[in-house]
Design a protein around this motif. Structure first.
Motif, PDB file in Angstrom:
ATOM      1  N   TYR A  60       5.312  51.578  -2.002  1.00 51.23           N
ATOM      2  CA  TYR A  60       5.491  50.581  -3.054  1.00 51.23           C
ATOM      3  C   TYR A  60       5.776  51.301  -4.368  1.00 51.23           C
ATOM      4  N   PHE A  61       6.779  50.832  -5.108  1.00 52.58           N
ATOM      5  CA  PHE A  61       7.086  51.403  -6.421  1.00 52.58           C
ATOM      6  C   PHE A  61       7.041  50.284  -7.458  1.00 52.58           C
ATOM      7  N   PRO A  62       6.145  50.376  -8.427  1.00 57.45           N
ATOM      8  CA  PRO A  62       5.983  49.308  -9.426  1.00 57.45           C
ATOM      9  C   PRO A  62       7.005  49.396 -10.562  1.00 57.45           C
ATOM     10  N   PHE A  63       8.114  48.701 -10.421  1.00 58.86           N
ATOM     11  CA  PHE A  63       9.164  48.742 -11.438  1.00 58.86           C
ATOM     12  C   PHE A  63       8.695  48.197 -12.784  1.00 58.86           C
ATOM     13  N   MET A  64       8.044  47.058 -12.783  1.00 56.64           N
ATOM     14  CA  MET A  64       7.648  46.441 -14.052  1.00 56.64           C
ATOM     15  C   MET A  64       6.621  47.295 -14.787  1.00 56.64           C
ATOM     16  N   THR A  65       5.664  47.852 -14.074  1.00 55.72           N
ATOM     17  CA  THR A  65       4.675  48.715 -14.711  1.00 55.72           C
ATOM     18  C   THR A  65       5.348  49.937 -15.302  1.00 55.72           C
ATOM     19  N   SER A  66       6.270  50.518 -14.572  1.00 59.17           N
ATOM     20  CA  SER A  66       6.996  51.692 -15.068  1.00 59.17           C
ATOM     21  C   SER A  66       7.811  51.351 -16.310  1.00 59.17           C
ATOM     22  N   LEU A  67       8.433  50.191 -16.306  1.00 57.75           N
ATOM     23  CA  LEU A  67       9.225  49.757 -17.452  1.00 57.75           C
ATOM     24  C   LEU A  67       8.346  49.553 -18.688  1.00 57.75           C
ATOM     25  N   VAL A  75       8.495  51.739 -22.203  1.00 52.97           N
ATOM     26  CA  VAL A  75       8.743  51.117 -23.506  1.00 52.97           C
ATOM     27  C   VAL A  75       7.618  51.454 -24.482  1.00 52.97           C
ATOM     28  N   VAL A  76       6.376  51.370 -24.029  1.00 48.43           N
ATOM     29  CA  VAL A  76       5.236  51.670 -24.899  1.00 48.43           C
ATOM     30  C   VAL A  76       5.276  53.133 -25.340  1.00 48.43           C
ATOM     31  N   LEU A  77       5.517  54.051 -24.420  1.00 39.28           N
ATOM     32  CA  LEU A  77       5.601  55.461 -24.786  1.00 39.28           C
ATOM     33  C   LEU A  77       6.767  55.743 -25.725  1.00 39.28           C
ATOM     34  N   SER A  78       7.890  55.094 -25.493  1.00 44.29           N
ATOM     35  CA  SER A  78       9.042  55.277 -26.376  1.00 44.29           C
ATOM     36  C   SER A  78       8.733  54.813 -27.792  1.00 44.29           C
ATOM     37  N   VAL A  79       8.083  53.680 -27.928  1.00 38.19           N
ATOM     38  CA  VAL A  79       7.722  53.168 -29.249  1.00 38.19           C
ATOM     39  C   VAL A  79       6.712  54.090 -29.922  1.00 38.19           C
ATOM     40  N   LEU A  80       5.720  54.551 -29.179  1.00 38.69           N
ATOM     41  CA  LEU A  80       4.719  55.452 -29.753  1.00 38.69           C
ATOM     42  C   LEU A  80       5.355  56.765 -30.219  1.00 38.69           C
ATOM     43  N   LEU A  81       6.205  57.345 -29.398  1.00 37.59           N
ATOM     44  CA  LEU A  81       6.866  58.584 -29.775  1.00 37.59           C
ATOM     45  C   LEU A  81       7.809  58.375 -30.966  1.00 37.59           C
TER      46      LEU A  81
END
Length: 54
Positions: free
Chosen positions: A32-39, A43-49
């Protein structure tokens, strides 16, 4: 038979945002690969960085 299993997996995972890969060379194997969690994490990491480097 395998096509039916894949179609059923796609239907179920479409609502949860999770991709399921099963069968293949290993019977009983599922991944199982969680696409929504990864997305969301991306996004959160991109905003923080972006905020840190501003």
């Amino acid at each position: 038979m395998a096509d039916n299993r894949i179609a059923h997996s796609r239907q179920r995972s479409a609502s949860t945002g999770t991709a399921k890969v099963s069968g293949g060379e290993r019977p009983g194997f599922s991944f199982y690969f969680p696409f929504m969690t990864s997305l969301i994490v991306s996004v959160v990491l991109s905003v923080l960085l972006w905020l840190v480097n501003r």
